[in-house]
Design a protein around this motif. Structure first.
Motif, mmCIF file in Angstrom:
data_model
loop_
_atom_site.group_PDB
_atom_site.id
_atom_site.type_symbol
_atom_site.label_atom_id
_atom_site.label_comp_id
_atom_site.label_asym_id
_atom_site.label_seq_id
_atom_site.Cartn_x
_atom_site.Cartn_y
_atom_site.Cartn_z
ATOM 1 N N GLY A 141 77.832 -41.083 71.219
ATOM 2 C CA GLY A 141 79.057 -41.594 70.625
ATOM 3 C C GLY A 141 79.374 -43.011 71.061
ATOM 4 O O GLY A 141 79.854 -43.835 70.264
ATOM 5 N N SER A 142 79.091 -43.324 72.313
ATOM 6 C CA SER A 142 79.346 -44.672 72.823
ATOM 7 C C SER A 142 78.412 -45.694 72.195
ATOM 8 O O SER A 142 78.816 -46.818 71.867
ATOM 9 N N LEU A 143 77.160 -45.319 72.017
ATOM 10 C CA LEU A 143 76.192 -46.241 71.419
ATOM 11 C C LEU A 143 76.524 -46.507 69.954
ATOM 12 O O LEU A 143 76.350 -47.624 69.461
ATOM 13 N N VAL A 144 77.004 -45.474 69.265
ATOM 14 C CA VAL A 144 77.411 -45.643 67.867
ATOM 15 C C VAL A 144 78.537 -46.671 67.782
ATOM 16 O O VAL A 144 78.544 -47.548 66.903
ATOM 17 N N THR A 145 79.486 -46.579 68.699
ATOM 18 C CA THR A 145 80.576 -47.554 68.733
ATOM 19 C C THR A 145 80.059 -48.939 69.121
ATOM 20 O O THR A 145 80.414 -49.951 68.501
#
Length: 213
Positions: A141-145
């Motif tokens: 989720g952090s990488l997507v952001t």
DNA sequence: TGCCAGGCCCTCTTTAGGGCCTT
């Protein structure tokens, strides 16, 4: 190389399991599998299926995934679903975020139906740790952001997470083109990156892009 | 009763320990 072999070489299946827990060795089972099939960088097919693990899942897993015991009560068995999934993936190479986790469950569920596959795994987490060393962390989720990847806001469901992982995978391929002039990063190259130290990766990619590897 | 994953990776390391990731 014939046409079918050539096509297979460019086929990657990005998959994600939802499970009853963290370890098949401790009796945990899969409860949902989601996957997208990429051919030459394009999504050409997808797979999503809940499966009944034969026992109740914990309230933690119900809350974490949104998959309830009621939803699973009507689902087909793991054996039925994994038989269909085996046909879906064939012998394509596979990608997952923290692949060691999904590989353990894939192997455990395939063992139960005595199925073997020839595809190899690449881990988007290990590659992202090397390519995106400035990211705040390397959760999916952090990488997507971090990479401004578009999502539908659904997390911790198998198809949604596999779609996000596929977008991250394609983003990493794109970044290797723009940042290191590697026009067609192969699956093998991605595996190589995941096995190098973080410090060695920039030089390795620079030399690969310049054709000096 | 108390315990319970496994692999990667960094560092105050390698005769070890602990955080990061996945559900």
């Amino acid at each position: 190389m014939n046409i079918s072999t050539s096509s297979l070489a460019n086929t990657v299946v990005v998959l994600d399991f939802e499970t009853t827990g963290l370890s098949p060795n401790q009796g945990d089972r899969a409860i949902e599998i989601g996957a997208v099939k990429l051919e030459n960088g394009q999504v050409v097919d997808q797979f999503q299926q809940l499966m009944n693990p034969g026992r109740r899942v914990s309230s933690f897993i119900e809350g974490y995934t949104g998959i309830t015991n009621t939803m699973l009560s009507d689902a087909p068995s793991c054996e039925e679903v994994m038989t269909d999934f085996a046909s879906f993936i064939g012998d394509a190479n596979l990608v997952a975020h923290n692949a060691s986790f999904d590989q353990r469950f894939l192997d455990a569920e395939f063992d139960r139906i005595s199925h073997r596959y020839d595809g190899e795994f690449a881990c988007s987490l290990l590659i992202a740790r090397r390519l995106y060393q400035d990211a705040p962390n390397h959760k999916l989720g952090s990488l997507v952001t971090y990479k401004n990847i578009e999502t539908d806001g659904v997390f911790h469901r198998a198809l949604a997470d596999s779609e996000m992982t596929a977008k991250l995978w394609l983003q990493m391929l794109e970044d290797m083109k723009t940042d290191f002039d590697i026009q067609s990063p192969s699956f093998k190259l991605m595996q190589q990156i995941s096995k190098k130290t973080k410090a060695a990766v920039p030089t390795f990619l620079y030399r690969t892009g310049k054709g000096r590897a």
